[in-house]
Scaffold this motif. Structure first.
Motif, PDB file in Angstrom:
ATOM      1  N   ARG A 286       0.819  -1.219   0.000  1.00  0.00           N
ATOM      2  CA  ARG A 286       0.000   0.000   0.000  1.00  0.00           C
ATOM      3  C   ARG A 286       0.853   1.270   0.000  1.00  0.00           C
ATOM      4  N   GLY A 287       2.179   1.092   0.006  1.00  0.00           N
ATOM      5  CA  GLY A 287       3.059   2.251  -0.090  1.00  0.00           C
ATOM      6  C   GLY A 287       3.528   2.819   1.233  1.00  0.00           C
ATOM      7  N   TYR A 288       3.357   2.083   2.326  1.00  0.00           N
ATOM      8  CA  TYR A 288       3.748   2.579   3.644  1.00  0.00           C
ATOM      9  C   TYR A 288       5.121   2.052   4.038  1.00  0.00           C
ATOM     10  N   ALA A 289       5.744   2.750   4.980  1.00  0.00           N
ATOM     11  CA  ALA A 289       7.090   2.382   5.421  1.00  0.00           C
ATOM     12  C   ALA A 289       7.139   1.890   6.856  1.00  0.00           C
ATOM     13  N   GLN A 383       3.602  -9.608  -2.017  1.00  0.00           N
ATOM     14  CA  GLN A 383       4.671  -8.629  -1.823  1.00  0.00           C
ATOM     15  C   GLN A 383       6.033  -9.109  -2.305  1.00  0.00           C
ATOM     16  N   VAL A 384       6.270 -10.432  -2.288  1.00  0.00           N
ATOM     17  CA  VAL A 384       7.628 -10.921  -2.594  1.00  0.00           C
ATOM     18  C   VAL A 384       7.823 -11.124  -4.106  1.00  0.00           C
ATOM     19  N   THR A 385       7.577 -10.090  -4.847  1.00  0.00           N
ATOM     20  CA  THR A 385       7.696 -10.189  -6.304  1.00  0.00           C
ATOM     21  C   THR A 385       9.015  -9.647  -6.828  1.00  0.00           C
ATOM     22  N   SER A 386       9.688  -8.804  -6.056  1.00  0.00           N
ATOM     23  CA  SER A 386      10.939  -8.193  -6.509  1.00  0.00           C
ATOM     24  C   SER A 386      12.117  -8.855  -5.807  1.00  0.00           C
ATOM     25  N   PRO A 387      13.047  -9.471  -6.547  1.00  0.00           N
ATOM     26  CA  PRO A 387      14.191 -10.123  -5.902  1.00  0.00           C
ATOM     27  C   PRO A 387      14.978  -9.184  -5.000  1.00  0.00           C
ATOM     28  N   ALA A 388      15.039  -7.923  -5.339  1.00  0.00           N
ATOM     29  CA  ALA A 388      15.807  -6.971  -4.539  1.00  0.00           C
ATOM     30  C   ALA A 388      15.205  -6.774  -3.154  1.00  0.00           C
ATOM     31  N   THR A 439      -3.172  -7.162  -4.150  1.00  0.00           N
ATOM     32  CA  THR A 439      -2.589  -6.631  -5.385  1.00  0.00           C
ATOM     33  C   THR A 439      -3.496  -5.604  -6.042  1.00  0.00           C
ATOM     34  N   ALA A 440      -4.829  -5.825  -5.992  1.00  0.00           N
ATOM     35  CA  ALA A 440      -5.754  -4.857  -6.583  1.00  0.00           C
ATOM     36  C   ALA A 440      -5.753  -3.557  -5.801  1.00  0.00           C
ATOM     37  N   SER A 441      -5.689  -3.673  -4.478  1.00  0.00           N
ATOM     38  CA  SER A 441      -5.753  -2.455  -3.655  1.00  0.00           C
ATOM     39  C   SER A 441      -4.447  -1.671  -3.682  1.00  0.00           C
ATOM     40  N   SER A 442      -3.330  -2.363  -3.947  1.00  0.00           N
ATOM     41  CA  SER A 442      -2.056  -1.660  -3.880  1.00  0.00           C
ATOM     42  C   SER A 442      -1.930  -0.596  -4.942  1.00  0.00           C
ATOM     43  N   THR A 443      -2.591  -0.780  -6.053  1.00  0.00           N
ATOM     44  CA  THR A 443      -2.489   0.208  -7.130  1.00  0.00           C
ATOM     45  C   THR A 443      -3.336   1.450  -6.878  1.00  0.00           C
TER      46      THR A 443
END
Length: 447
Positions: A286-289, A383-388, A439-443
């Motif tokens: 959702r873009g939070y830290a 959430q675990v879609t980016s290897p970085a 995933t739908a809400s994150s956008t």
């Protein structure tokens, strides 16, 4: 050493901390949490002058180098919305590079050493034969040092795991015995006869220290401290097990000793740590830290509450679960504790096995779907879609799963957690469906 022309560097003289206590506790995993928790409790024990800690780093020597330059002392900042308080902690009397197996062996070979405490992260309890033979891991180094204690005839001691593992004392015992048996079956017999393994439940939110925190301590305290620790005011420590050669009076500082730890550790693992996992994965999507930011989001809060409702059904009434949940909301909402979601999200495959899977199994055993627990797993998968961004002992498996599409990816990720779940069509469909929610809400999430 001075930080500027007028401000001294923190040390025992500047802090008026008095003489060092003798080393009777060895700690593996020198980091912020150990310093905010076990070190704090030891300082506040009534007999603290008798119990010094020699703390060994985990991955790198940096923390030992910085603390050694300060004679082991550091500032603990207790941070709440009401403001900050500052206290110098002096219970760590020696800070050592974790790779110094010789010093570790010498300390454990000393009869005066009574306790070994551990904060080595959940993933570090997986062992193999090479760990002991080559001192490749914290537990491997511990096994080598215990062998030195045996050879020196130094007698019994207690090992106390302070990591977020269910039955952490039992897990530690099995891992250490496996390594000991690899070195020498007779050594494993000695461990069984002489080493007690204490289980614990630990709790204190301790975010990473920032440059701003270091600057604040300098202004507020009038000295330079290169290693302050920031923590919430709340702290909790529940222990179960024997201490054959004594222990500090930690109960003076609020520690609780019980016969049966399991209900308490489940309450903490499921309610606090489980909520953290949900917030870490859903919140980052959702873009939070931080935890406070994520909890304020209705979708994240709803996911937490659904999971809490499920977990609460499998906890004894006498644990005061409603009050515990209310206290967690207050703690998580502390906007001045920047508890970073990326830090919590690490080692997800290990954590989810302890936080989500037991609740999901319990719910399904009673005929309920367990969407709250499954939702935690789904948020992780989303959430675990980016290897970085993936820091996990099974990162290679996650990366391989991410090359697949649709339910094939979901199945591959589930297999990393539990092959039985991956083989269950109902669970597979459930977790695959719930990913869409995140995933739908994150956008569309707004900041």
């Amino acid at each position: 050493m001075t930080g500027n022309a007028t401000r001294p560097r923190l040390n025992r003289v500047v802090a008026a901390a008095g003489p060092k206590a003798p080393v009777r506790i060895v700690h593996l995993g020198l980091g912020a949490f150990h310093r905010s928790h076990q070190a704090w409790y030891t300082q506040h024990a009534g007999d603290s002058a008798e119990w010094g800690i020699a703390a060994f780093t985990g991955r790198r020597p940096d923390a030992a180098q910085v603390l050694s330059e300060q004679d082991g002392v550091f500032t603990l900042v207790e941070r709440s919305d009401a403001g900050d308080t500052f206290e110098v902690i002096g219970s760590i009397v020696e800070a050592v590079d974790g790779n110094d197996v010789g010093r570790l062996a010498a300390l454990l070979a000393a009869p005066s050493t009574a306790i070994v405490t551990l904060t080595i992260t959940e993933a570090a309890y997986a062992t193999d034969a090479a760990d002991a033979e080559h001192s490749a891991t914290p537990l491997g180094r511990l096994a080598v040092a215990l062998a030195a204690r045996k050879e020196n005839g130094a007698g019994p001691l207690a090992i106390v795991s302070c990591d977020n593992l269910a039955h952490n004392g039992t897990v530690t015992r099995e891992a250490v015995l496996s390594l000991a048996d690899t070195l020498d079956p007779g050594f494993a017999d000695w461990v069984r006869a002489n080493v007690s393994f204490v289980s614990t439940s630990v709790d204190r939110i301790t975010p990473r220290t920032t440059g701003e925190d270091i600057a604040e301590v300098a202004v507020a305290c009038g000295y330079d401290d290169a290693a302050p620790v920031v923590a919430e005011p709340f702290r909790n420590w529940i222990l179960s097990g024997a201490f054959p050669t004594g222990r500090p009076r930690w109960e003076d500082a609020g520690a609780v000793f019980v016969e049966d730890l399991e209900p308490y550790e489940n309450r903490k693992l499921w309610l606090l740590n489980g909520a953290h996992s949900i917030l870490a994965y859903a919140g980052q999507l959702r873009g939070y830290a931080t935890v406070a930011e994520a909890l304020a989001d209705p979708l994240c809060r709803d996911a937490v509450e659904k999971f809490w409702d499920e977990a609460a059904r499998h906890l004894p009434d006498e644990l005061g679960v409603p009050e515990y949940r209310a206290a967690l909301v207050e703690r998580f909402s502390n906007s001045r504790i920047a508890h970073h979601l990326a830090q919590i999200a690490m080692d997800g495959t290990t954590k989810l096995r302890m936080r989500a899977l037991p609740v999901l199994a319990a719910e399904r055993a009673e005929g309920r779907p367990g969407d709250g627990a499954a939702g935690m797993i789904a948020a992780w998968m989303a959430q675990v879609t980016s290897p970085a961004d993936v820091k996990d002992p099974l990162a290679a498996g996650i990366a391989e799963a991410n090359t697949l599409d649709g339910d094939r990816r979901t199945r591959a990720l589930l297999e990393l957690l539990d092959p039985g779940l991956a083989a269950d069509p109902g669970v597979l469909a459930q977790v695959h469906r719930l990913q869409d929610r995140f995933t739908a809400s994150s956008t569309s999430a707004s900041r």
